[in-house]
Design a protein around this motif. Structure first.
Motif, PDB file in Angstrom:
ATOM      1  N   PRO A   1       0.793  -1.173  -0.074  1.00  0.00           N
ATOM      2  CA  PRO A   1       0.048  -0.111   0.049  1.00  0.00           C
ATOM      3  C   PRO A   1       0.770   1.199   0.064  1.00  0.00           C
ATOM      4  O   PRO A   1       1.958   1.297   0.193  1.00  0.00           O
ATOM      5  N   LEU A   2      -0.050   2.350  -0.238  1.00  0.00           N
ATOM      6  CA  LEU A   2       0.573   3.643  -0.414  1.00  0.00           C
ATOM      7  C   LEU A   2       1.063   3.817   1.085  1.00  0.00           C
ATOM      8  O   LEU A   2       1.054   3.929   2.279  1.00  0.00           O
ATOM      9  N   GLY A   3       2.488   4.611   1.014  1.00  0.00           N
ATOM     10  CA  GLY A   3       3.047   4.909   2.142  1.00  0.00           C
ATOM     11  C   GLY A   3       4.186   3.740   2.489  1.00  0.00           C
ATOM     12  O   GLY A   3       4.953   3.947   3.537  1.00  0.00           O
ATOM     13  N   THR A   4       4.414   2.619   1.904  1.00  0.00           N
ATOM     14  CA  THR A   4       5.165   1.577   2.365  1.00  0.00           C
ATOM     15  C   THR A   4       6.586   2.152   1.811  1.00  0.00           C
ATOM     16  O   THR A   4       6.902   2.386   1.075  1.00  0.00           O
ATOM     17  N   ARG A   5       7.518   1.743   3.135  1.00  0.00           N
ATOM     18  CA  ARG A   5       8.886   2.261   3.037  1.00  0.00           C
ATOM     19  C   ARG A   5       9.591   0.942   2.977  1.00  0.00           C
ATOM     20  O   ARG A   5       9.482   0.170   4.001  1.00  0.00           O
TER      21      ARG A   5
ATOM     22  N   GLU B   1      20.621  -4.485  -1.643  1.00  0.00           N
ATOM     23  CA  GLU B   1      21.823  -4.442  -2.623  1.00  0.00           C
ATOM     24  C   GLU B   1      22.615  -2.889  -2.778  1.00  0.00           C
ATOM     25  O   GLU B   1      23.771  -2.809  -2.852  1.00  0.00           O
ATOM     26  N   ASN B   2      21.826  -1.979  -2.862  1.00  0.00           N
ATOM     27  CA  ASN B   2      22.252  -0.623  -2.809  1.00  0.00           C
ATOM     28  C   ASN B   2      22.003   0.253  -1.408  1.00  0.00           C
ATOM     29  O   ASN B   2      22.421   1.334  -1.376  1.00  0.00           O
ATOM     30  N   GLY B   3      21.139  -0.237  -0.487  1.00  0.00           N
ATOM     31  CA  GLY B   3      20.834   0.592   0.487  1.00  0.00           C
ATOM     32  C   GLY B   3      19.735   1.906   0.234  1.00  0.00           C
ATOM     33  O   GLY B   3      19.496   2.486   1.316  1.00  0.00           O
ATOM     34  N   ARG B   4      19.421   1.876  -0.913  1.00  0.00           N
ATOM     35  CA  ARG B   4      18.327   2.953  -1.064  1.00  0.00           C
ATOM     36  C   ARG B   4      17.366   2.793  -0.214  1.00  0.00           C
ATOM     37  O   ARG B   4      16.555   1.616  -0.415  1.00  0.00           O
ATOM     38  N   VAL B   5      16.490   3.850   0.079  1.00  0.00           N
ATOM     39  CA  VAL B   5      15.093   3.902   0.602  1.00  0.00           C
ATOM     40  C   VAL B   5      13.895   4.112  -0.302  1.00  0.00           C
ATOM     41  O   VAL B   5      14.131   5.280  -0.928  1.00  0.00           O
ATOM     42  N   TYR B   6      13.006   3.405  -0.550  1.00  0.00           N
ATOM     43  CA  TYR B   6      12.043   3.633  -1.496  1.00  0.00           C
ATOM     44  C   TYR B   6      10.552   3.859  -0.671  1.00  0.00           C
ATOM     45  O   TYR B   6      10.410   2.941   0.123  1.00  0.00           O
ATOM     46  N   VAL B   7       9.800   4.789  -1.295  1.00  0.00           N
ATOM     47  CA  VAL B   7       8.574   4.856  -0.634  1.00  0.00           C
ATOM     48  C   VAL B   7       7.466   4.793  -1.847  1.00  0.00           C
ATOM     49  O   VAL B   7       7.504   5.331  -2.904  1.00  0.00           O
ATOM     50  N   ILE B   8       6.405   3.751  -1.404  1.00  0.00           N
ATOM     51  CA  ILE B   8       5.456   3.592  -2.298  1.00  0.00           C
ATOM     52  C   ILE B   8       4.385   4.918  -2.367  1.00  0.00           C
ATOM     53  O   ILE B   8       3.820   5.126  -1.344  1.00  0.00           O
ATOM     54  N   GLU B   9       4.176   5.491  -3.427  1.00  0.00           N
ATOM     55  CA  GLU B   9       3.464   6.788  -3.491  1.00  0.00           C
ATOM     56  C   GLU B   9       2.771   6.731  -5.021  1.00  0.00           C
ATOM     57  O   GLU B   9       2.252   7.733  -5.437  1.00  0.00           O
ATOM     58  N   ASP B  10       3.015   5.817  -5.851  1.00  0.00           N
ATOM     59  CA  ASP B  10       2.566   5.712  -7.011  1.00  0.00           C
ATOM     60  C   ASP B  10       1.959   4.454  -7.307  1.00  0.00           C
ATOM     61  O   ASP B  10       2.196   3.388  -6.792  1.00  0.00           O
ATOM     62  N   TYR B  11       1.135   4.254  -8.492  1.00  0.00           N
ATOM     63  CA  TYR B  11       0.535   2.855  -8.851  1.00  0.00           C
ATOM     64  C   TYR B  11       0.662   2.934 -10.412  1.00  0.00           C
ATOM     65  O   TYR B  11       0.694   3.666 -11.056  1.00  0.00           O
ATOM     66  N   GLY B  12       0.545   1.690 -10.826  1.00  0.00           N
ATOM     67  CA  GLY B  12       0.250   1.774 -12.459  1.00  0.00           C
ATOM     68  C   GLY B  12      -0.430   0.391 -12.757  1.00  0.00           C
ATOM     69  O   GLY B  12      -0.646  -0.477 -12.167  1.00  0.00           O
TER      70      GLY B  12
END
Length: 174
Positions: A85-89, A94-105
Protein backbone atom coordinates in the motif's frame (compact mmCIF):
# COMPACT_ATOMS: atom_id res chain seq x y z
CA UNK A 1 1.06 -31.01 47.37
CA UNK A 2 4.56 -30.65 45.87
CA UNK A 3 3.34 -32.46 42.75
CA UNK A 4 0.59 -29.85 42.25
CA UNK A 5 3.05 -26.96 42.77
CA UNK A 6 5.44 -28.54 40.24
CA UNK A 7 2.67 -28.90 37.62
CA UNK A 8 1.61 -25.27 38.15
CA UNK A 9 5.24 -24.13 37.83
CA UNK A 10 5.74 -26.16 34.64
CA UNK A 11 2.53 -24.81 33.11
CA UNK A 12 3.54 -21.26 33.99
CA UNK A 13 6.98 -21.86 32.51
CA UNK A 14 5.41 -23.21 29.28
CA UNK A 15 3.11 -20.18 29.01
CA UNK A 16 6.05 -17.79 29.49
CA UNK A 17 8.15 -19.71 26.94
CA UNK A 18 5.30 -19.66 24.41
CA UNK A 19 4.79 -15.93 24.91
CA UNK A 20 8.50 -15.25 24.51
CA UNK A 21 8.53 -17.35 21.35
CA UNK A 22 5.57 -15.42 19.94
CA UNK A 23 7.21 -12.05 20.66
CA UNK A 24 10.41 -13.29 19.06
CA UNK A 25 8.55 -14.30 15.91
CA UNK A 26 6.86 -10.91 15.69
CA UNK A 27 10.17 -9.07 15.81
CA UNK A 28 11.68 -11.37 13.20
CA UNK A 29 9.12 -10.55 10.52
CA UNK A 30 5.96 -12.39 11.49
CA UNK A 31 2.57 -11.16 10.32
CA UNK A 32 1.35 -7.93 11.88
CA UNK A 33 -2.19 -7.16 13.00
CA UNK A 34 -2.80 -5.45 9.64
CA UNK A 35 -2.17 -8.72 7.80
CA UNK A 36 1.21 -7.58 6.48
CA UNK A 37 4.50 -9.35 6.98
CA UNK A 38 6.18 -7.60 9.90
CA UNK A 39 8.50 -4.63 9.83
CA UNK A 40 12.09 -5.68 9.19
CA UNK A 41 11.02 -8.62 7.06
CA UNK A 42 13.08 -9.37 3.99
CA UNK A 43 11.31 -10.22 0.74
CA UNK A 44 12.55 -11.11 -2.72
CA UNK A 45 10.60 -8.83 -5.06
CA UNK A 46 10.41 -8.50 -8.83
CA UNK A 47 11.27 -4.93 -9.85
CA UNK A 48 11.02 -2.89 -13.01
CA UNK A 49 11.74 0.80 -13.61
CA UNK A 50 9.77 3.74 -14.97
CA UNK A 51 10.46 7.37 -15.77
CA UNK A 52 8.54 10.65 -16.06
CA UNK A 53 8.29 10.35 -19.86
CA UNK A 54 5.67 7.61 -19.41
CA UNK A 55 1.95 8.34 -18.83
CA UNK A 56 1.48 10.17 -15.55
CA UNK A 57 4.43 12.48 -16.13
CA UNK A 58 6.58 13.78 -13.31
CA UNK A 59 3.88 13.62 -10.62
CA UNK A 60 2.97 10.57 -8.58
CA UNK A 61 -0.53 9.34 -7.69
CA UNK A 62 -0.70 11.56 -4.61
CA UNK A 63 -0.02 14.70 -6.62
CA UNK A 64 3.57 15.43 -5.60
CA UNK A 65 6.66 15.19 -7.78
CA UNK A 66 8.42 11.90 -8.27
CA UNK A 67 11.79 11.94 -6.54
CA UNK A 68 15.10 10.26 -7.12
CA UNK A 69 16.99 10.67 -3.90
CA UNK A 70 15.92 14.30 -3.47
CA UNK A 71 14.21 14.52 -0.09
CA UNK A 72 15.68 12.70 2.85
CA UNK A 73 17.48 10.55 0.27
CA UNK A 74 14.32 8.59 -0.54
CA UNK A 75 13.24 7.34 -3.94
CA UNK A 76 9.74 7.05 -5.46
CA UNK A 77 8.27 3.65 -6.25
CA UNK A 78 4.97 2.24 -7.49
CA UNK A 79 3.06 -0.97 -6.76
CA UNK A 80 -0.38 -2.52 -6.66
CA UNK A 81 -1.70 -0.77 -3.54
CA UNK A 82 -3.83 -3.77 -2.58
CA UNK A 83 -0.57 -5.70 -2.14
CA UNK A 84 1.98 -3.07 -1.08
CA UNK A 85 0.00 0.00 0.00
CA UNK A 86 0.60 3.71 -0.28
CA UNK A 87 3.30 4.89 2.14
CA UNK A 88 5.18 1.60 2.42
CA UNK A 89 8.88 2.28 2.99
CA UNK A 90 11.49 -0.32 2.12
CA UNK A 91 15.25 -0.51 1.76
CA UNK A 92 16.81 -2.26 -1.19
CA UNK A 93 19.51 -4.45 0.35
CA UNK A 94 21.92 -4.38 -2.62
CA UNK A 95 22.32 -0.58 -2.70
CA UNK A 96 20.84 0.66 0.60
CA UNK A 97 18.38 3.02 -1.11
CA UNK A 98 15.11 3.71 0.68
CA UNK A 99 11.99 3.70 -1.51
CA UNK A 100 8.48 4.94 -0.72
CA UNK A 101 5.37 3.59 -2.44
CA UNK A 102 3.52 6.68 -3.64
CA UNK A 103 2.43 5.67 -7.11
CA UNK A 104 0.64 2.84 -8.91
CA UNK A 105 0.34 1.69 -12.50
CA UNK A 106 -1.99 -0.42 -14.59
CA UNK A 107 0.77 -2.93 -15.41
CA UNK A 108 1.36 -3.56 -11.69
CA UNK A 109 -2.19 -4.52 -10.70
CA UNK A 110 -2.44 -8.18 -9.73
CA UNK A 111 1.32 -8.60 -9.76
CA UNK A 112 3.74 -8.53 -6.88
CA UNK A 113 6.06 -6.18 -8.71
CA UNK A 114 7.55 -2.88 -7.61
CA UNK A 115 8.23 -0.23 -10.24
CA UNK A 116 11.17 2.01 -9.28
CA UNK A 117 11.27 5.61 -10.46
CA UNK A 118 14.43 6.60 -12.37
CA UNK A 119 15.16 9.96 -14.04
CA UNK A 120 15.90 8.77 -17.59
CA UNK A 121 14.93 6.23 -20.21
CA UNK A 122 18.55 5.02 -20.39
CA UNK A 123 18.60 4.14 -16.69
CA UNK A 124 15.16 2.56 -17.08
CA UNK A 125 16.29 0.34 -19.97
CA UNK A 126 19.49 -0.55 -18.13
CA UNK A 127 17.52 -1.65 -15.04
CA UNK A 128 15.28 -4.01 -17.01
CA UNK A 129 13.62 -6.58 -14.74
CA UNK A 130 15.43 -7.64 -11.58
CA UNK A 131 14.50 -9.66 -8.55
CA UNK A 132 15.97 -7.95 -5.50
CA UNK A 133 16.04 -8.43 -1.74
CA UNK A 134 14.17 -5.70 0.11
CA UNK A 135 13.70 -5.01 3.80
CA UNK A 136 10.34 -3.56 4.85
CA UNK A 137 10.97 -0.54 7.07
CA UNK A 138 7.34 0.51 7.48
CA UNK A 139 4.08 -0.73 5.99
CA UNK A 140 1.82 1.85 4.41
CA UNK A 141 -1.91 2.16 4.96
CA UNK A 142 -4.40 0.07 3.01
CA UNK A 143 -7.17 2.29 4.44
CA UNK A 144 -5.50 5.42 3.03
CA UNK A 145 -4.85 3.60 -0.24
CA UNK A 146 -8.55 2.79 -0.52
CA UNK A 147 -9.51 6.39 0.30
CA UNK A 148 -7.23 7.70 -2.47
CA UNK A 149 -8.33 5.09 -5.01
CA UNK A 150 -12.14 5.13 -4.60
CA UNK A 151 -12.76 8.35 -6.58
CA UNK A 152 -10.62 7.01 -9.45
CA UNK A 153 -12.49 3.78 -10.21
CA UNK A 154 -13.38 5.00 -13.71
CA UNK A 155 -9.95 3.52 -14.53
CA UNK A 156 -10.37 -0.26 -14.73
CA UNK A 157 -7.05 -1.08 -13.01
CA UNK A 158 -7.97 1.18 -10.09
CA UNK A 159 -11.34 -0.58 -9.80
CA UNK A 160 -9.49 -3.90 -9.55
CA UNK A 161 -7.34 -2.60 -6.64
CA UNK A 162 -10.41 -1.15 -4.89
CA UNK A 163 -12.29 -4.45 -5.23
CA UNK A 164 -9.29 -6.37 -3.87
CA UNK A 165 -8.93 -4.02 -0.89
CA UNK A 166 -12.64 -4.41 -0.12
CA UNK A 167 -12.33 -8.22 -0.30
CA UNK A 168 -9.55 -7.90 2.28
CA UNK A 169 -12.00 -6.12 4.57
CA UNK A 170 -10.32 -2.71 4.31
CA UNK A 171 -12.44 0.35 5.04
CA UNK A 172 -11.34 3.76 3.79
CA UNK A 173 -9.47 6.10 6.14
CA UNK A 174 -11.51 8.99 7.49
Amino acid sequence: MNLIKNRVCWRLLLVVAAAASFVGCASQGGVSAGGHPGKGRHMMVRTTAYTQTEPGGSNNAIGTRLHYGNRENEFSAASDWSWMPLGTRFRMVENGRVYVIEDYGSALVGRQTVDLYVPSRGIMRNWGVRTVDIEIMEWGSKAMSLKMLQPRTHNRHVGVMVAQLRRQGVTPAI
